[in-house]
Enzyme design. Structure first.
Site, PDB file in Angstrom:
ATOM      1  N   ARG A 124     102.538  24.642  58.064  1.00 49.83           N
ATOM      2  CA  ARG A 124     101.688  24.310  56.896  1.00 49.83           C
ATOM      3  C   ARG A 124     100.606  25.365  56.625  1.00 49.83           C
ATOM      4  NH1 ARG A 124     101.908  18.894  58.892  1.00 49.83           N
ATOM      5  NH2 ARG A 124     103.607  17.833  57.825  1.00 49.83           N
ATOM      6  N   LYS A 146      99.017  35.402  45.422  1.00 50.85           N
ATOM      7  CA  LYS A 146     100.285  34.853  44.898  1.00 50.85           C
ATOM      8  C   LYS A 146     101.398  35.273  45.846  1.00 50.85           C
ATOM      9  CE  LYS A 146      99.764  34.502  39.915  1.00 50.85           C
ATOM     10  NZ  LYS A 146     100.240  35.049  38.630  1.00 50.85           N
ATOM     11  N   GLU A 188     102.009  49.188  36.858  1.00 49.02           N
ATOM     12  CA  GLU A 188     100.935  48.201  37.059  1.00 49.02           C
ATOM     13  C   GLU A 188      99.564  48.865  36.882  1.00 49.02           C
ATOM     14  OE1 GLU A 188     101.256  44.992  37.278  1.00 49.02           O
ATOM     15  OE2 GLU A 188     103.111  44.503  38.328  1.00 49.02           O
ATOM     16  N   LYS A 230      91.376  43.641  39.663  1.00 50.53           N
ATOM     17  CA  LYS A 230      92.133  42.452  40.072  1.00 50.53           C
ATOM     18  C   LYS A 230      91.229  41.479  40.815  1.00 50.53           C
ATOM     19  CE  LYS A 230      96.177  40.338  41.418  1.00 50.53           C
ATOM     20  NZ  LYS A 230      97.603  40.416  41.627  1.00 50.53           N
ATOM     21  N   GLU A 240      95.100  30.746  38.329  1.00 49.22           N
ATOM     22  CA  GLU A 240      95.660  30.992  36.992  1.00 49.22           C
ATOM     23  C   GLU A 240      95.636  29.767  36.077  1.00 49.22           C
ATOM     24  OE1 GLU A 240      98.869  33.886  36.900  1.00 49.22           O
ATOM     25  OE2 GLU A 240      99.681  32.867  35.152  1.00 49.22           O
ATOM     26  N   ARG A 244      93.474  34.569  34.508  1.00 49.23           N
ATOM     27  CA  ARG A 244      94.372  35.355  35.379  1.00 49.23           C
ATOM     28  C   ARG A 244      95.695  35.682  34.695  1.00 49.23           C
ATOM     29  NH1 ARG A 244      95.484  34.833  41.893  1.00 49.23           N
ATOM     30  NH2 ARG A 244      97.125  36.390  41.933  1.00 49.23           N
ATOM     31  N   ASN A 248      99.534  39.288  33.527  1.00 48.97           N
ATOM     32  CA  ASN A 248     100.969  39.238  33.244  1.00 48.97           C
ATOM     33  C   ASN A 248     101.332  39.961  31.942  1.00 48.97           C
ATOM     34  OD1 ASN A 248     101.764  37.737  35.540  1.00 48.97           O
ATOM     35  ND2 ASN A 248     100.792  35.953  34.620  1.00 48.97           N
ATOM     36  N   HIS A 251     104.846  41.073  31.442  1.00 47.58           N
ATOM     37  CA  HIS A 251     105.666  40.445  32.482  1.00 47.58           C
ATOM     38  C   HIS A 251     106.635  39.396  31.939  1.00 47.58           C
ATOM     39  CE1 HIS A 251     103.016  42.597  35.098  1.00 47.58           C
ATOM     40  NE2 HIS A 251     103.456  42.021  36.203  1.00 47.58           N
ATOM     41  N   HIS A 255     109.954  40.075  33.564  1.00 51.11           N
ATOM     42  CA  HIS A 255     110.602  39.161  34.517  1.00 51.11           C
ATOM     43  C   HIS A 255     111.988  38.744  34.015  1.00 51.11           C
ATOM     44  CE1 HIS A 255     106.672  37.685  36.646  1.00 51.11           C
ATOM     45  NE2 HIS A 255     107.102  38.832  37.097  1.00 51.11           N
ATOM     46  N   HIS A 268     110.638  46.229  39.723  1.00 48.70           N
ATOM     47  CA  HIS A 268     109.701  45.393  38.964  1.00 48.70           C
ATOM     48  C   HIS A 268     108.872  46.236  37.987  1.00 48.70           C
ATOM     49  CE1 HIS A 268     106.840  42.258  38.029  1.00 48.70           C
ATOM     50  NE2 HIS A 268     105.855  42.989  38.505  1.00 48.70           N
TER      51      HIS A 268
HETATM   52  N1  GLY Z   1     100.543  39.878  39.578  1.00 51.79           N
HETATM   53  C1  GLY Z   1      99.914  38.903  38.787  1.00 51.79           C
HETATM   54  C2  GLY Z   1      98.892  38.110  39.520  1.00 51.79           C
HETATM   55  O1  GLY Z   1      98.630  38.345  40.675  1.00 51.79           O
HETATM   56  O2  GLY Z   1      98.345  37.204  38.953  1.00 51.79           O
END
Ligand code: GLY
Length: 363
Positions: A124, A146, A188, A230, A240, A244, A248, A251, A255, A268
């Site tokens: 956990r 993330k 990025e 960031k 998010e 946040r 993206n 993205h 994606h 990516h």
């Molecule tokens: N790579 C996007 C984020 O970390 O929110």
């Protein structure tokens, strides 16, 4: 180059430092010792990175009194799945890693996301340290907590928010990166300029040749600036719920390209480069981004050696738009885009008609 820069991610009891410097992987053990964790730990790495850096990381951990185990997964996005998640968990359980044990994610974004998810779920949740060795992981995926794996249906569809205890960006590792991987990381970096720092974007336009030569000083400053941006966004919106989502930019399409093409065909960074060029075109139409700024975005991506377009038949375009519906930012079945008003200023949440997406992809 030997100067170490520190960026703090301020999240109350989950706060942690990002250390950025040359050759700091050899201090991994010392940095981990400061975290007061158990003796047993696992380095999770991949078959490209482990031969280069796992011995150094393990030696540093041993010197600091730790007992590291090494788990190696095949390199590439196709390892970021539930099968490798389970293998790693089984290995940890087989070696009796405990609640105070910890994981070191040594590698690029795939390793960081997979190892972080193992850390989030095993017993956990146990502690983990990010030791990113790719540009993309240093500026983006290792920071912010993330973690997760892909499903055949879409990118990162199973995961968690689980913050690392420490991020160690060893700039020396960027020297051994394949040119294609390095360029993918630049996608990025360029994103940060577009989403909130027009001065960074202008610097990238100016200093791109130095970056492509992997100039130590420029890299250190640029990696640190991206981490600062960031960290500031994650501090304001860890899980998010709003802001946040601007990370993206590019993205949603990116994606979908990765999922549709089969994980591993596009890196990516390459997929989101195409996504950013398309998002810039959509922004001209939907949010008034000046056309010349969209052109600057496309030009910088291309100068960085990244793809800025994808040739698709009408049938594949339809499939791509279908794949976008599995994006995590879909709300009530509607795909939402992050779009730009200016370079350095974006906003999330834009609904875009499929016909406009087709136009942006075709342009
Ligand atoms: N790579 C996007 C984020 O970390 O929110």
């Amino acid at each position: 180059m030997n100067l170490m820069r520190t960026v703090h991610v301020s999240l109350g009891s989950r706060s942690y430092p990002i250390f950025i410097g040359g050759k700091i992987l050899s201090d991994l053990g010392g940095h981990c010792a400061a975290l007061q964790l158990g003796r047993r730990c696992a380095i999770i790495s991949d078959q490209n990175v482990a031969p280069l850096y796992a011995a150094k990381a393990a030696a540093s951990l041993r010197k600091a009194g730790f007992d590291p185990l090494l788990a190696t997964v095949p390199a590439g996005e196709s390892s970021k799945n539930l099968k490798w998640f389970q293998s790693c968990c089984d290995l940890l359980a087989g070696h009796r890693l405990e609640r105070k044990s910890f994981i070191v994610a040594l590698g690029g974004g795939v390793v960081g996301d997979l190892a972080g998810f193992v850390a989030a779920a095993y017993l956990r949740g146990i502690a983990f340290v990010q030791a990113p060795t790719s540009l993309l992981a240093q500026v983006d995926s290792s920071v912010g907590g993330k973690v997760g794996v892909n499903l055949a249906a879409g990118k990162n569809l199973v995961g968690a928010f689980h913050q690392p205890r420490l991020v160690l960006c060893d700039l020396a590792a960027l020297r051994t990166l394949q040119p294609r991987e390095f360029r993918a990381g630049l996608a990025e970096v360029i994103k940060y300029g577009i989403i909130c720092d027009q001065a960074l974007f202008a610097r990238l336009e100016r200093d791109l040749p130095l970056l492509l030569r992997r100039d130590g000083e420029v890299l250190a400053e640029v990696v640190a600036r991206c981490c600062e941006i960031k960290a500031d966004i994650v501090r304001q919106d860890e899980t998010e719920t709003g802001l946040r989502a601007i990370l993206n930019f590019g993205h949603t399409i990116g994606h979908a390209i990765e999922a549709m093409a089969g994980y591993g065909k596009y890196l990516h960074g390459e997929a989101i480069a195409i996504g950013q060029a398309a998002a810039a075109k959509l922004s001209v139409r939907a949010t008034g981004l000046p056309a010349e700024e969209a052109a600057r975005i496309e030009k910088l991506l291309v100068r960085a050696g990244l793809p800025a377009a994808i040739k698709l038949s009408a049938r594949r375009q339809t499939a791509l738009i279908g794949a976008m519906r599995l994006d995590k930012k879909v709300n009530d079945g509607q795909v939402r885009f992050v779009l730009a008003r200016r370079i350095g200023q974006v906003e999330p949440g834009h609904k875009i008609p499929p016909a406009w997406i087709r136009d942006a992809l075709a342009a």
